[in-house]
Design an enzyme around this catalytic site. Structure first.
Site, PDB file in Angstrom:
ATOM      1  N   CYS A  47       0.744  -1.223  -0.058  1.00 48.87           N
ATOM      2  CA  CYS A  47       0.019   0.032  -0.056  1.00 48.87           C
ATOM      3  C   CYS A  47       0.774   1.206   0.160  1.00 48.87           C
ATOM      4  O   CYS A  47       1.929   1.313   0.743  1.00 48.87           O
ATOM      5  CB  CYS A  47      -0.917   0.118   1.222  1.00 48.87           C
ATOM      6  SG  CYS A  47      -2.121   1.578   1.213  1.00 48.87           S
ATOM      7  N   CYS A  53      -0.309   5.526   7.320  1.00 49.68           N
ATOM      8  CA  CYS A  53      -1.819   5.033   7.753  1.00 49.68           C
ATOM      9  C   CYS A  53      -1.481   4.438   9.228  1.00 49.68           C
ATOM     10  O   CYS A  53      -0.864   3.323   9.122  1.00 49.68           O
ATOM     11  CB  CYS A  53      -2.356   4.510   6.683  1.00 49.68           C
ATOM     12  SG  CYS A  53      -4.277   4.119   7.135  1.00 49.68           S
ATOM     13  N   CYS A  56      -2.526  -0.160   9.519  1.00 47.77           N
ATOM     14  CA  CYS A  56      -1.517  -1.109   9.383  1.00 47.77           C
ATOM     15  C   CYS A  56      -0.376  -0.810  10.313  1.00 47.77           C
ATOM     16  O   CYS A  56       0.021   0.355  10.030  1.00 47.77           O
ATOM     17  CB  CYS A  56      -1.249  -1.586   7.996  1.00 47.77           C
ATOM     18  SG  CYS A  56      -2.534  -2.143   7.162  1.00 47.77           S
ATOM     19  N   CYS A 127      -6.642   0.638  -0.237  1.00 49.44           N
ATOM     20  CA  CYS A 127      -6.574   0.026   1.005  1.00 49.44           C
ATOM     21  C   CYS A 127      -6.600  -1.280   0.532  1.00 49.44           C
ATOM     22  O   CYS A 127      -7.497  -1.818  -0.211  1.00 49.44           O
ATOM     23  CB  CYS A 127      -7.877   0.378   1.816  1.00 49.44           C
ATOM     24  SG  CYS A 127      -7.666  -0.323   3.414  1.00 49.44           S
ATOM     25  N   GLN A 230     -17.380  -9.899  14.196  1.00 45.69           N
ATOM     26  CA  GLN A 230     -16.157 -10.214  13.991  1.00 45.69           C
ATOM     27  C   GLN A 230     -15.667  -9.688  12.611  1.00 45.69           C
ATOM     28  O   GLN A 230     -16.538  -9.535  11.777  1.00 45.69           O
ATOM     29  CB  GLN A 230     -16.024 -11.601  13.947  1.00 45.69           C
ATOM     30  CG  GLN A 230     -16.256 -12.662  15.466  1.00 45.69           C
ATOM     31  CD  GLN A 230     -15.577 -12.135  16.409  1.00 45.69           C
ATOM     32  OE1 GLN A 230     -14.295 -11.843  16.355  1.00 45.69           O
ATOM     33  NE2 GLN A 230     -16.021 -12.400  17.717  1.00 45.69           N
ATOM     34  N   PHE A 257     -21.784 -12.404  27.174  1.00 44.20           N
ATOM     35  CA  PHE A 257     -21.251 -11.441  26.082  1.00 44.20           C
ATOM     36  C   PHE A 257     -21.944 -12.002  24.974  1.00 44.20           C
ATOM     37  O   PHE A 257     -20.925 -11.909  24.005  1.00 44.20           O
ATOM     38  CB  PHE A 257     -19.854 -11.195  26.446  1.00 44.20           C
ATOM     39  CG  PHE A 257     -19.548 -10.632  27.761  1.00 44.20           C
ATOM     40  CD1 PHE A 257     -19.764  -9.472  28.287  1.00 44.20           C
ATOM     41  CD2 PHE A 257     -18.995 -11.679  28.583  1.00 44.20           C
ATOM     42  CE1 PHE A 257     -19.488  -8.933  29.375  1.00 44.20           C
ATOM     43  CE2 PHE A 257     -18.660 -11.223  29.757  1.00 44.20           C
ATOM     44  CZ  PHE A 257     -18.750 -10.033  30.409  1.00 44.20           C
ATOM     45  N   GLU A 275     -26.492 -10.922  27.248  1.00 49.71           N
ATOM     46  CA  GLU A 275     -25.642  -9.612  26.322  1.00 49.71           C
ATOM     47  C   GLU A 275     -26.214  -8.167  27.218  1.00 49.71           C
ATOM     48  O   GLU A 275     -27.426  -8.386  27.319  1.00 49.71           O
ATOM     49  CB  GLU A 275     -25.987  -9.824  25.017  1.00 49.71           C
ATOM     50  CG  GLU A 275     -25.522  -8.430  24.147  1.00 49.71           C
ATOM     51  CD  GLU A 275     -24.155  -8.098  24.500  1.00 49.71           C
ATOM     52  OE1 GLU A 275     -23.864  -6.897  24.565  1.00 49.71           O
ATOM     53  OE2 GLU A 275     -23.517  -9.074  24.263  1.00 49.71           O
ATOM     54  N   ASP A 321     -17.151 -14.455  25.985  1.00 45.21           N
ATOM     55  CA  ASP A 321     -16.426 -13.369  24.863  1.00 45.21           C
ATOM     56  C   ASP A 321     -16.516 -11.878  25.225  1.00 45.21           C
ATOM     57  O   ASP A 321     -17.113 -11.192  24.685  1.00 45.21           O
ATOM     58  CB  ASP A 321     -17.105 -13.679  23.279  1.00 45.21           C
ATOM     59  CG  ASP A 321     -16.384 -12.893  22.731  1.00 45.21           C
ATOM     60  OD1 ASP A 321     -15.135 -12.201  22.627  1.00 45.21           O
ATOM     61  OD2 ASP A 321     -16.859 -12.563  21.215  1.00 45.21           O
ATOM     62  N   CYS A 347      -9.858 -10.700  22.692  1.00 42.09           N
ATOM     63  CA  CYS A 347      -9.404  -9.874  21.799  1.00 42.09           C
ATOM     64  C   CYS A 347      -8.207  -9.094  22.591  1.00 42.09           C
ATOM     65  O   CYS A 347      -7.807  -8.160  21.877  1.00 42.09           O
ATOM     66  CB  CYS A 347     -10.418  -8.829  20.995  1.00 42.09           C
ATOM     67  SG  CYS A 347     -11.158  -7.821  22.462  1.00 42.09           S
TER      68      CYS A 347
END
Length: 392
Positions: A47, A53, A56, A127, A230, A257, A275, A321, A347
């Site tokens: 890119c 940017c 990334c 992108c 996701q 969650f 949730e 999660d 995550c």
């Protein structure tokens, strides 16, 4: 001269002598004068906006090194808590597959991600991360949004739904017939699934020719504007597969969650889904009802009111999660329980490792971890893990 041996958590290369070197890959050589000599794992970034940017940080790495970085992040987090386990090969999402993104728009019309460690917007001309359907709207939005004459920066949430791209613009609201006509022309020309605006009072839909859905577990689920998904379908599939492997043939499972039902709608047997986001749990309830899935939903803030150990012990398996901060109070209740199997999706390797230590202290074994790289060329790491408790 010294060799780059690994990648640090923020993306810098780490030399054998401990120095941190920007844009270095494992196997590169750092000369005495500071010159970086590319090695076998250093590739040419595809890119033109890299490394300016902030979307990334690792575009100069080949997939082998990126996978190694993901594995090292998880192993280091575990090691900090005295934990070890089997870490499987990471599941990496390919380029051009990210199905949700938030772009920023300046009043001048500049649109894109912010620069690395800056609030400056990089005006996107290409992108290699987001799906082509999302990128196809960048130039049209650049022409459309300045007509609203916003006095501050706008956020544009793009999500690839079943019907096309869902667009939510935050920070402004359309006014008058000219805006209405411009939105209609934009939506029709680019086959947009929905356009909503949020000027601080909540999303208001201005275009939605048919109800917008996202298919999860084979079920079309109503998709609230900017709802969590996701990041890629490939990453979702890897996480769902790991969760289903962990749960096995459980007859009744709790999904904590649960969101829109990414895991609940893929699990066997009966499922209890909790949730805290009302729009998400109502969407899951409606979808499960129409599909006649055995999913019982509850709108419940698991931070303020986690399931108690007694409530948890009614289940054959637990899927959890949590957000990036982890779920300390809920995990404390889990650690004191007797549920045979826990599938933990995370995550954030650091908060996961802290929760994993609590589960281990409660008598659980960490069987394995499946790393997932959904955010292509970024330092963001996700995983699914299996915990088990031997029958007493």
């Amino acid at each position: 001269m010294t060799t780059i041996t690994r990648i640090a958590a923020r993306g810098e290369g780490v030399a054998a002598d401990g120095r941190h070197v920007a844009l270095a890959a494992p196997g590169d050589t750092l000369a005495d004068d500071g010159t970086l000599i590319p090695g076998p794992h250093h590739i040419d970034p595809p890119c033109r906006h890299y490394p300016e940017c902030g979307g990334c940080q690792l575009q100069h790495l080949d997939d082998e090194s990126w996978a190694g970085f993901i594995t090292d992040r998880i192993a280091s987090a575990l090691d900090a808590h005295g934990l070890t386990t089997i870490i499987r090969a990471p599941a990496l999402s390919p380029p051009h597959t990210r199905r949700r993104a938030t772009l920023h728009v300046e009043p001048s019309g500049r649109i894109g991600f912010t620069a690395e460690r800056s609030h400056q917007i990089v005006d996107l001309h290409e992108c290699h991360v987001i799906a082509p359907e999302l990128f196809a709207l960048v130039r049209p939005l650049k022409r459309l949004l300045p007509s609203f004459k916003a006095k501050r920066r706008l956020d544009v949430h793009l999500t690839l739904a079943d019907q096309g791209v869902d667009v939510l613009v935050k920070g402004v609201a359309p006014e008058g017939l000219s805006h209405h006509d411009a939105l209609t022309a934009f939506a029709q020309a680019h086959k947009v699934a929905r356009i909503a605006f949020d000027d601080g009072m909540g999303p208001e839909t201005r275009w939605e020719p048919e109800p917008v859905t996202i298919t999860l577990g084979g079920v079309a689920v109503p998709l609230p504007p900017a709802a969590f998904l996701q990041a890629t379908t490939e990453g979702e599939a890897a996480l769902v597969a790991a969760v289903c492997e962990s749960v096995g043939a459980a007859k009744i499972t709790a999904d904590l969650f649960a969101g829109l039902g990414t895991f609940a709608l893929a699990l066997p047997g009966r499922v209890y889904a909790a949730e805290g986001a009302r729009d998400a749990i109502m969407a899951l309830k409606a979808a499960a009802g129409r599909a006649q899935r055995l999913v019982f939903t509850e709108h419940r803030d698991l931070f303020r009111r986690p399931l108690t150990t007694a409530e948890l012990n009614r289940f054959d398996a637990i899927v959890i999660d949590p957000p990036r901060a982890g779920a300390r109070d809920q995990v404390t209740q889990l650690a004191a329980g007797t549920v045979p199997v826990i599938a933990y999706v995370s995550c954030n390797p650091s908060t996961f490792a802290a929760d994993a230590q609590r589960l281990r202290e409660g008598g659980y074994a960490l069987d394995w971890i499946q790393p997932v790289g959904q955010f292509r060329w970024s330092t963001h790491v996700e995983l699914a893990a299996r915990f088990s408790r031997s029958p007493s």
